[in-house]
Scaffold this motif. Sequence first.
Motif, short mmCIF file in Angstrom:
data_model
loop_
_atom_site.label_atom_id
_atom_site.label_comp_id
_atom_site.label_asym_id
_atom_site.label_seq_id
_atom_site.Cartn_x
_atom_site.Cartn_y
_atom_site.Cartn_z
N SER A 45 -15.71 -5.42 -1.97
CA SER A 45 -16.61 -6.50 -2.39
C SER A 45 -15.97 -7.37 -3.46
CB SER A 45 -17.93 -5.92 -2.87
OG SER A 45 -17.69 -4.82 -3.71
N ALA A 46 -14.67 -7.24 -3.67
CA ALA A 46 -14.04 -8.00 -4.76
C ALA A 46 -12.80 -8.77 -4.30
CB ALA A 46 -13.70 -7.05 -5.90
N PHE A 47 -12.83 -9.25 -3.05
CA PHE A 47 -11.66 -9.97 -2.55
C PHE A 47 -11.65 -11.45 -2.92
CE2 PHE A 47 -11.35 -6.64 1.04
CZ PHE A 47 -10.58 -5.82 0.24
N GLY A 48 -12.72 -11.93 -3.51
CA GLY A 48 -12.84 -13.36 -3.80
C GLY A 48 -11.72 -13.88 -4.70
N ASP A 49 -11.23 -13.03 -5.63
CA ASP A 49 -10.16 -13.46 -6.54
C ASP A 49 -8.89 -12.65 -6.32
OD1 ASP A 49 -11.73 -15.37 -7.95
OD2 ASP A 49 -12.75 -13.70 -8.95
N ILE A 50 -8.66 -12.24 -5.09
CA ILE A 50 -7.55 -11.32 -4.81
C ILE A 50 -6.20 -11.90 -5.23
CG2 ILE A 50 -7.29 -12.10 -2.40
CD1 ILE A 50 -6.90 -8.48 -3.60
N ASP A 51 -6.06 -13.23 -5.14
CA ASP A 51 -4.77 -13.83 -5.51
C ASP A 51 -4.48 -13.63 -7.00
OD1 ASP A 51 -7.01 -15.47 -5.84
OD2 ASP A 51 -5.76 -17.28 -5.97
N ASP A 52 -5.53 -13.79 -7.83
CA ASP A 52 -5.34 -13.56 -9.28
C ASP A 52 -4.96 -12.11 -9.53
OD1 ASP A 52 -6.01 -16.15 -9.86
OD2 ASP A 52 -8.13 -15.71 -10.26
N THR A 53 -5.65 -11.21 -8.85
CA THR A 53 -5.40 -9.78 -9.06
C THR A 53 -3.95 -9.44 -8.69
OG1 THR A 53 -7.67 -9.51 -8.34
CG2 THR A 53 -6.42 -7.51 -8.67
N VAL A 54 -3.49 -9.95 -7.56
CA VAL A 54 -2.12 -9.68 -7.14
C VAL A 54 -1.12 -10.27 -8.13
CG1 VAL A 54 -0.41 -10.13 -5.32
CG2 VAL A 54 -2.72 -9.43 -4.69
N GLU A 55 -1.42 -11.48 -8.61
CA GLU A 55 -0.53 -12.12 -9.59
C GLU A 55 -0.39 -11.28 -10.86
OE1 GLU A 55 1.09 -15.69 -9.94
OE2 GLU A 55 1.43 -14.56 -8.10
N VAL A 56 -1.52 -10.79 -11.34
CA VAL A 56 -1.47 -9.97 -12.56
C VAL A 56 -0.61 -8.73 -12.31
CG1 VAL A 56 -2.85 -8.55 -14.14
CG2 VAL A 56 -3.71 -10.77 -13.39
N ALA A 57 -0.81 -8.09 -11.18
CA ALA A 57 -0.05 -6.88 -10.87
C ALA A 57 1.44 -7.20 -10.73
CB ALA A 57 -0.58 -6.25 -9.58
N ARG A 58 1.74 -8.33 -10.15
CA ARG A 58 3.13 -8.70 -9.91
C ARG A 58 3.85 -8.98 -11.22
NH1 ARG A 58 6.19 -12.91 -7.63
NH2 ARG A 58 4.63 -14.45 -8.21
N HIS A 59 3.18 -9.71 -12.11
CA HIS A 59 3.85 -10.04 -13.35
C HIS A 59 3.96 -8.83 -14.26
CE1 HIS A 59 3.15 -14.15 -11.83
NE2 HIS A 59 4.44 -14.12 -12.13
N LYS A 60 3.00 -7.97 -14.18
CA LYS A 60 3.08 -6.72 -14.93
C LYS A 60 4.33 -5.96 -14.47
CE LYS A 60 1.51 -3.12 -13.35
NZ LYS A 60 0.79 -2.10 -12.63
N ASN A 61 4.53 -5.89 -13.17
CA ASN A 61 5.69 -5.17 -12.64
C ASN A 61 7.00 -5.84 -12.99
OD1 ASN A 61 4.39 -3.06 -11.58
ND2 ASN A 61 5.07 -3.37 -9.47
N ALA A 62 7.02 -7.18 -12.94
CA ALA A 62 8.25 -7.89 -13.25
C ALA A 62 8.64 -7.62 -14.70
CB ALA A 62 8.07 -9.39 -13.02
N ARG A 63 7.62 -7.65 -15.55
CA ARG A 63 7.89 -7.42 -16.97
C ARG A 63 8.38 -5.99 -17.18
NH1 ARG A 63 2.95 -7.55 -19.21
NH2 ARG A 63 3.12 -5.36 -19.72
#
Length: 475
Positions: free
Chosen positions: A106-124
């Motif tokens: 029920s929380a896919f509406g902002d999935i792009d933001d969520t993926v971005e946060v996870a991606r940048h966390k990993n890059a860092r």
Amino acid sequence: MSAPRYHLTSYGCQMNKLDSELVESRLRQRGYVAAASEAEADVVLLNTCSVRQHAEDRVWSKLGKLRQRKRGEPGLVVGVLGCMAQEHKRYLVSRMPHVDLVVGPSAFGDIDDTVEVARHKNARLAAERDPARTKHEVVGAGVVTVDQGKSGDTIRRDVRVRPHRSQAFVSVMRGCNMPCTYCIVPTTRGDEVSRPIADIVEETQRLCDDGVTEVTLLGQTVNAYGRDLTGQGATLARLLRALHEIPSLRRLAFITSHPNFLGPDLVDAIAELPKVARYLHLPAQSGSNTVLKAMRRGYTVERYFARVEQLLAKAPDVELHSDFIVGYPGETAADFDATVAFLQRVGFAQSYVFKYSPRPGTVAAELADDVPDAEKERRNQVLLVAQEALTVAKNRALVGRTVEVLVEGDSKVDGRFSGRTEHHRLVHFAATDRDLVGRYVPVRVTEALAHSVVGELLPENAAEAGAHDPAETHA
Ligand code: SAH
Ligand code: SF4
Ligand code: F3S
């Protein structure tokens, strides 16, 4: 920097596949591109299902492989989406450090933001990683999780991720409020929430403007649509009538219906509206009143049958599809025999048969899973054979007749295309012209197989006759 590449796999039902389509659309709008394969993806997403143990096992095993891969690729982002994310959030977050994001359905509406946060966390984290201290726990620190948020229903569909040019699924309600004792769906998907008729009409109109001609409405109990929208008079029958007005829409289907909500207004809509598909997915689950009661399905065999008779009295050409569960706790050989007899009495055109799988946290999970697996397997086979006999008989009755087929694409056999009739029957026919895909063509049936029919393409002008030809009727 090149665009990030994602790869997404669906493990669940039609609703899960539609969610995947919405997630992909949103990622593309954000500049992500589809990776050619999972191995080439920077972000690997699994859209998961909890309905049976087998569905979960596939994902656990996949996550084991991704853990290996991530050892050599700390920047890789791994996400668990969907029903398992909801069901196993705590375990995933605390015990699976290689999982970076966990997002419920029920929380896919902002999935792009969520993926971005996870991606940048990993890059860092990958950049900070100190090669001298390889034991340093860096990957997976802080999983990004969202389980209650905006639903994905408002995401605008990207044409490129739609599996078929002419067909689309539209979610009309999410969640389920039914008390079926064996089922995990109400836990993973939450309470029923219907979308307003105007929103659904608008989305469907937009899809039709993009070339869609066949729409399938989705809900776990789709014919209970609207009961949470108090005071708006929203029902599935009304919704069908509203959508029927869209001129370029040719076929309108809906899944899955619950026997308790097959009321007279819906029967009338099915009978009166020529664009409404001529099949009804109406899972019975069992043909034994004892088992139906234990499952808390809320109807008896007699009541199910009476509803079907009311439907067929007004719409005799509609075919019924069902789901059955075999080996429910306490199901005796006599209960099972009643299910076989019931399946034959209703004469389903198609059935899915599942072996009962206990789901932790459900009411039935408290009961002893007392039908041995070998016996579940036997019942499964017997029911499938009984269904196949019915399906083949219906398919044979079509030989020599002409059906209207919406062409979906290549069939598995070379030089053949396949598509579906208004009864959702799969039809294969020889053709080479790719332009046929997405068109409605007349096909004369020449051969009946167990799960489909084979036919020959007729000249297109026969299509007019095919459109509302009662040829494919089954009284
Ligand atoms: N909402 C739909 C379908 C939900 S899940 C309905 O009510 O019919 C799809 C099918 O999975 C169900 O119809 C049921 O046959 C099967 N199923 C659900 N839970 C199950 C379980 N614990 N074990 C085996 N099959 C199950
Ligand atoms: Fe599960 Fe029953 Fe709801 Fe279907 S109606 S999703 S089987 S609880
Ligand atoms: Fe599975 Fe969730 Fe669908 S449990 S069947 S993906 S609603």
